[in-house]
Design an enzyme around this catalytic site. Structure first.
Site, PDB file in Angstrom:
ATOM      1  N   LEU A   1     -24.506  40.534  60.232  1.00  0.00           N
ATOM      2  CA  LEU A   1     -23.237  39.800  59.821  1.00  0.00           C
ATOM      3  C   LEU A   1     -23.519  39.412  58.355  1.00  0.00           C
ATOM      4  O   LEU A   1     -22.945  39.821  57.328  1.00  0.00           O
ATOM      5  CB  LEU A   1     -22.680  38.462  60.685  1.00  0.00           C
ATOM      6  CG  LEU A   1     -21.403  38.006  60.100  1.00  0.00           C
ATOM      7  CD1 LEU A   1     -20.031  38.706  60.274  1.00  0.00           C
ATOM      8  CD2 LEU A   1     -21.323  36.569  61.097  1.00  0.00           C
ATOM      9  N   ASP A   2     -24.352  38.324  58.131  1.00  0.00           N
ATOM     10  CA  ASP A   2     -24.653  37.526  56.902  1.00  0.00           C
ATOM     11  C   ASP A   2     -25.287  38.539  56.208  1.00  0.00           C
ATOM     12  O   ASP A   2     -26.383  39.152  56.379  1.00  0.00           O
ATOM     13  CB  ASP A   2     -25.196  36.453  57.247  1.00  0.00           C
ATOM     14  CG  ASP A   2     -25.468  35.589  55.688  1.00  0.00           C
ATOM     15  OD1 ASP A   2     -25.044  36.094  55.004  1.00  0.00           O
ATOM     16  OD2 ASP A   2     -26.784  34.895  55.837  1.00  0.00           O
TER      17      ASP A   2
ATOM     18  N   THR B   1     -22.297  35.129  53.559  1.00  0.00           N
ATOM     19  CA  THR B   1     -22.286  33.666  53.976  1.00  0.00           C
ATOM     20  C   THR B   1     -23.581  33.018  53.395  1.00  0.00           C
ATOM     21  O   THR B   1     -23.617  31.987  53.560  1.00  0.00           O
ATOM     22  CB  THR B   1     -22.128  33.452  55.582  1.00  0.00           C
ATOM     23  OG1 THR B   1     -22.695  34.536  56.177  1.00  0.00           O
ATOM     24  CG2 THR B   1     -20.578  33.467  55.790  1.00  0.00           C
TER      25      THR B   1
ATOM     26  N   LYS C   1     -32.928  34.190  55.128  1.00  0.00           N
ATOM     27  CA  LYS C   1     -31.776  35.140  55.715  1.00  0.00           C
ATOM     28  C   LYS C   1     -32.574  35.887  56.819  1.00  0.00           C
ATOM     29  O   LYS C   1     -33.445  36.369  57.149  1.00  0.00           O
ATOM     30  CB  LYS C   1     -31.905  36.201  54.789  1.00  0.00           C
ATOM     31  CG  LYS C   1     -31.053  35.564  53.180  1.00  0.00           C
ATOM     32  CD  LYS C   1     -30.734  36.973  52.419  1.00  0.00           C
ATOM     33  CE  LYS C   1     -29.594  36.365  51.262  1.00  0.00           C
ATOM     34  NZ  LYS C   1     -29.744  37.323  50.244  1.00  0.00           N
TER      35      LYS C   1
END
Ligand code: B16
Ligand code: MG
Length: 217
Positions: free
Chosen positions: A9-10, A16, A44
């Site tokens: 996702l990120d 984000t 991350k």
């Protein structure tokens, strides 16, 4: 031929990381620890617990368990206030192009993220219905580079790991995909993600012809 397409996702679907940075920076500064963008890079793909452990170790700080839990909740509340303002405009370039093609070709799609807020974010950017399965930080006990998150996604999609393709922006995520015996596609810096089978700067570099090849391989 059906392949399983698994997206982090990120850093892959939305950026984000900038909101994680703002929330972690506020928290770190509040307890007297410096926090830079370079340090944020190292968070991350890393879980919330591990992120706070790293920040505390950078500041040479140890705190009791109850305070640790309080700080995590505080950071998450702050992060959620940024998420609340998200909409479709925050989807990274050409992600819809790729998702739409895969849907048109009837290819199963899953999310494979470390974030416990993943479902909420997918809803905010209006992509939740594009995913046949979602595996996130609530569903796994072992963090990337452990393959658990992607193996769970493959199971939900009912596709064997060798027939799955993972899009990831973090090194730990690329390693998790490799450990799961899946095809790994790094999204970001070639030097950082050199363990991936393929690396692209972003989805604008990924052609429909390449996706077709992956499906037919
Ligand atoms: P949360 P990803 C990861 O998402 C982020 O990259 C990482 O910075 C974050 O700490 C982690 O999710 C946990 O997020 O606090 O929302 O549970 O890249 O795996 O999609
Ligand atoms: Mg990521």
């Amino acid at each position: 031929m059906k392949k399983g397409f698994i997206f982090d996702l990120d850093g892959v679907i939305v950026d984000t990381a900038k909101y994680h940075f703002l929330a972690w920076k506020k928290l770190a500064n509040d307890i007297g620890i410096d926090f830079t963008e370079t340090q944020n890079e190292q968070l991350k793909g890393v879980s919330r617990v591990k992120s706070l452990e790293k920040i505390l170790s950078w500041g040479n700080k140890t705190i009791p368990e109850d305070e640790f839990m309080e700080l995590m909740a505080k950071k998450n509340n702050d992060y959620l206030s940024y998420i609340a303002k998200m909409d479709e405009s925050e989807i990274l370039p050409d992600v819809p192009k790729v998702l739409n093609y895969l849907k048109k070709e009837d290819q199963p799609i899953s999310l494979g993220s470390a974030s416990k807020n993943a479902r909420q974010i997918l809803k905010k950017v209006n992509l939740i219905s594009d995913f046949n399965a979602v595996v996130d930080g609530n569903d796994v006990s072992k963090a990337k580079p452990d393959p658990e998150v992607f193996l769970n996604a493959a199971k939900l999609l009912e596709i064997t790991p060798e027939n799955c393709i993972v899009f990831e922006d973090s090194l730990a995520g690329v390693q998790a995909a490799n450990n799961a015996n899946m095809i790994s596609i790094g999204i970001g810096d070639k030097d950082v993600l050199k363990e991936a089978d393929y690396v692209f700067s972003d989805f604008t570099e990924i052609s429909i012809a390449f996706l077709k090849e992956l499906i037919e391989k």
